[in-house]
Write an enzyme that holds these catalytic residues in place. Sequence first.
Site: not given
Ligand SMILES: Cc1cc2nc3c(=O)[nH]c(=O)nc-3n(C[C@H](O)[C@H](O)[C@H](O)COP(=O)(O)O)c2cc1C
Length: 364
Positions: A115, A137, A163, A239, A263
């Site tokens: 990230s 981002y 993203t 994404k 997300h």
């Molecule tokens: C705590 C947390 C932080 C996240 N931070 C980011 C991020 O910084 N950038 C991003 O593109 N997606 C972020 N996501 C989304 C994840 O990349 C992903 O799309 C999602 O968690 C997938 O679903 P799952 O947790 O059910 O496997 C985040 C998700 C969570 C749970």
Amino acid sequence: MDDSSPNRQPWPLNLTDLEEAAGSVLSQMVFDYYRGGALDEITLRRNRAAWEEISLRYRVLCDVSTRRLDIDLLGSHVTSPVLFAPTAFHRLAHPDGELATARAARALGTVMVLSTLSTVPMEEVCAEHDLVWFQLYVYKDRGLTRDLVARAEAAGAKAIVLTVDAQMWGRRERDVRNRFHLPDGIQAVNALPGGFGEMPERAAESGLAAYVAALFDLTLSWRDLESLRSQTSLPIVLKGIVHPDDARLAVDSGIDAVVVSNHGGRQLDTAPATAAALPAVVAAVDGRIPVLVDGGIRRGTDVIKAIAMGASAVLIGRPVLWGLAVGGDRGIEQAVGGILGELDEAMALCGVTSPGDITSDLLG
Ligand SMILES: Cc1cc2nc3c(=O)[nH]c(=O)nc-3n(C[C@H](O)[C@H](O)[C@H](O)COP(=O)(O)O)c2cc1C
């Protein structure tokens, strides 16, 4: 992990149990931030339910005595079709933060998507593992944004994952309630050169939401992709795609892969489950670029379903954080190793011996 110690708790049997174990070691603020979704968390629940609803119509008498999980993806050989999704702030789960996550990804031979909002600088993370993709981002400060891309490429990242579903932040009521903020000593370190490492602590809202509202660029549009393309020779992945027209635009814009993602239910609540969105995106892309998917993937059978629906690979988000919280890099290895074991077992039960053998014929 050393399981022989008499005092050791048995390692959780599956990712649901692991989440519960993580809940017992994390503060309420951090656990809620990791597990939560936007508003009523409808999409969060839908993600999981949609994979559960799909049946696998298995085949028999196929000689499944030898099986393999490895795949080729965007020019890299990856030992399984299960990648680490980008998630922010790993030092909230473990003092080693993203370094531990990178070690686990290296041990497993899979891709770690790092990230922008990591708590260890990207250069240090990329030094731990040679299969890191950098998730971007876009800040209003385009100089900082360009710098992030250049640093990622120089550090050895193998792709840029832009993203596209989170320039406007989804309202996560758990974070508002907890006034989510970063404890002292934990920062969004990649943005420090721009002066944007700190997250404010605000009386009436999530500090992260305030950070994003102040700094992320809402003007971001398809027109920006050309300029991103000119800044890097790395593959670019989008994404956060759920609409087939956006998937077509991505292909037409020269994008190298898309991730069907909402997300993890944290952005637009009531968005479709990713399992529901995937087929139309696969049809629109029509084999021209790889399609990946994330959201609610918790079992090996979910991975088979995603591949049978046309995905090249899946990403998992929260389970990596649960493993990290409970056992550092070894915890992640056990968590992800568990789902890979399930995938291997389920492939045998389906009558297939490699990801390439998994076809839509298995969807019943
Ligand atoms: C705590 C947390 C932080 C996240 N931070 C980011 C991020 O910084 N950038 C991003 O593109 N997606 C972020 N996501 C989304 C994840 O990349 C992903 O799309 C999602 O968690 C997938 O679903 P799952 O947790 O059910 O496997 C985040 C998700 C969570 C749970």
